[in-house]
Write an enzyme that holds these catalytic residues in place. Structure first.
Site, mmCIF file in Angstrom:
data_model
loop_
_atom_site.group_PDB
_atom_site.id
_atom_site.type_symbol
_atom_site.label_atom_id
_atom_site.label_comp_id
_atom_site.label_asym_id
_atom_site.label_seq_id
_atom_site.Cartn_x
_atom_site.Cartn_y
_atom_site.Cartn_z
ATOM 1 C CG HIS A 1 -15.424 8.539 14.845
ATOM 2 N ND1 HIS A 1 -15.349 9.863 14.458
ATOM 3 C CD2 HIS A 1 -16.251 8.491 15.911
ATOM 4 C CE1 HIS A 1 -16.118 10.583 15.257
ATOM 5 N NE2 HIS A 1 -16.678 9.789 16.150
ATOM 6 C CB ALA B 1 -9.499 1.701 21.128
ATOM 7 C CB ILE C 1 -15.789 17.169 4.280
ATOM 8 C CG1 ILE C 1 -16.099 17.557 5.732
ATOM 9 C CG2 ILE C 1 -16.945 16.412 3.639
ATOM 10 C CD1 ILE C 1 -16.646 16.459 6.602
HETATM 11 C C1 GAR Z 1 -7.582 10.495 16.301
HETATM 12 O O1 GAR Z 1 -8.084 10.382 17.603
HETATM 13 C C2 GAR Z 1 -8.638 10.118 15.283
HETATM 14 O O2 GAR Z 1 -9.456 9.066 15.688
HETATM 15 C C3 GAR Z 1 -9.424 11.394 15.204
HETATM 16 O O3 GAR Z 1 -8.441 12.412 15.230
HETATM 17 C C4 GAR Z 1 -7.286 11.958 15.963
HETATM 18 C C5 GAR Z 1 -6.078 12.113 15.091
HETATM 19 O O4 GAR Z 1 -4.906 11.840 15.794
HETATM 20 N N1 GAR Z 1 -10.240 11.429 14.032
HETATM 21 C C6 GAR Z 1 -11.441 11.989 13.989
HETATM 22 O O5 GAR Z 1 -11.938 12.575 14.926
HETATM 23 C C7 GAR Z 1 -12.159 11.855 12.662
HETATM 24 N N2 GAR Z 1 -13.570 12.099 12.836
HETATM 25 P P1 GAR Z 1 -3.532 11.496 15.065
HETATM 26 O O6 GAR Z 1 -3.269 12.597 14.030
HETATM 27 O O7 GAR Z 1 -2.513 11.525 16.155
HETATM 28 O O8 GAR Z 1 -3.669 10.146 14.423
#
Ligand code: GAR
Length: 204
Positions: free
Chosen positions: A112, A182, A95
């Protein structure tokens, strides 16, 4: 036009970081340049992606640094050292306080994995978001890219895209589809849009 200097903040796998790096290589991020990756922990696989792409990376761990103030001071120092103008939260699970976000109005964006205002805010991150969508029984979810302010997932929405939920989905299969259909498309588009706007603001 001078490119907007971008930092990408990560915590885990870094597939969204990879989508940004790939977009940059493909010429789809003409107004920006990824100059720094900041990881919230030294185990983040995203660090290997940064290294492979030749982008400087630093680790700023809230746990290691001991306090929110020290954590944010370390991030601010790294951003200043690299002349960063735009911050992209790409799966960044720490955060950021109001004191920090207030210093970067319309200069922090986040991806998100739901259609905000559904399944967002405190406690909704990663697979928990997809689990919540499945538990509720919605038939459509998606992803949102938005500006970051002091309200978790509460800043102005830039882009959204809907994704169907299928009958046999698990949080993992749904997460993958939301990323593929997306997140990996929207995030580079949104970063380009904002980088271009920042660039226009710097023109004489
Ligand atoms: C993604 O799905 C992103 O949208 C989410 O975490 C994942 C990270 O994946 N973020 C959240 O939930 C933030 N609230 P990545 O490390 O493979 O990009």
């Amino acid at each position: 036009m001078v490119k907007t200097r971008i930092a990408v903040l990560v915590s885990g796998g870094g597939t969204n970081l990879q989508a940004l790096l790939d977009a940059q290589s493909a010429g789809q991020l003409p107004s920006g340049e990824i100059v720094l990756v900041i990881a919230s922990n030294d185990k983040a696989f995203a660090l290997q992606r940064a290294e492979k792409a030749g982008v400087p990376a630093v680790v700023c761990s809230r746990k290691e640094l001991g306090s929110q103030e020290a954590f944010e001071a370390a991030i601010s120092r790294a951003l200043a050292d690299h002349g960063v103008e735009l911050i992209v939260l790409a799966g960044f699970m720490s955060i950021l306080s109001e004191a920090f976000t207030r210093q970067w109005p319309d200069r922090i964006i986040n991806v998100h994995p739901s259609l905000i205002p559904s399944f967002c805010g405190k406690g909704f991150y990663g697979l928990k978001v997809h689990q919540a969508a499945l538990d509720y029984g919605v038939k459509v979810t998606g992803a949102t890219v938005h500006f970051v302010n002091e309200i978790p997932d509460g800043g102005r929405i830039l882009l959204q895209k809907a994704v169907d939920i299928l009958p046999d989905d698990t949080p993992e299969t749904l997460q993958r589809r939301v990323m593929e259909q997306a997140e990996w498309k929207l995030l580079p588009q949104a970063v380009q849009l904002v980088a271009e706007e920042i660039g226009k603001g710097k023109e004489p």
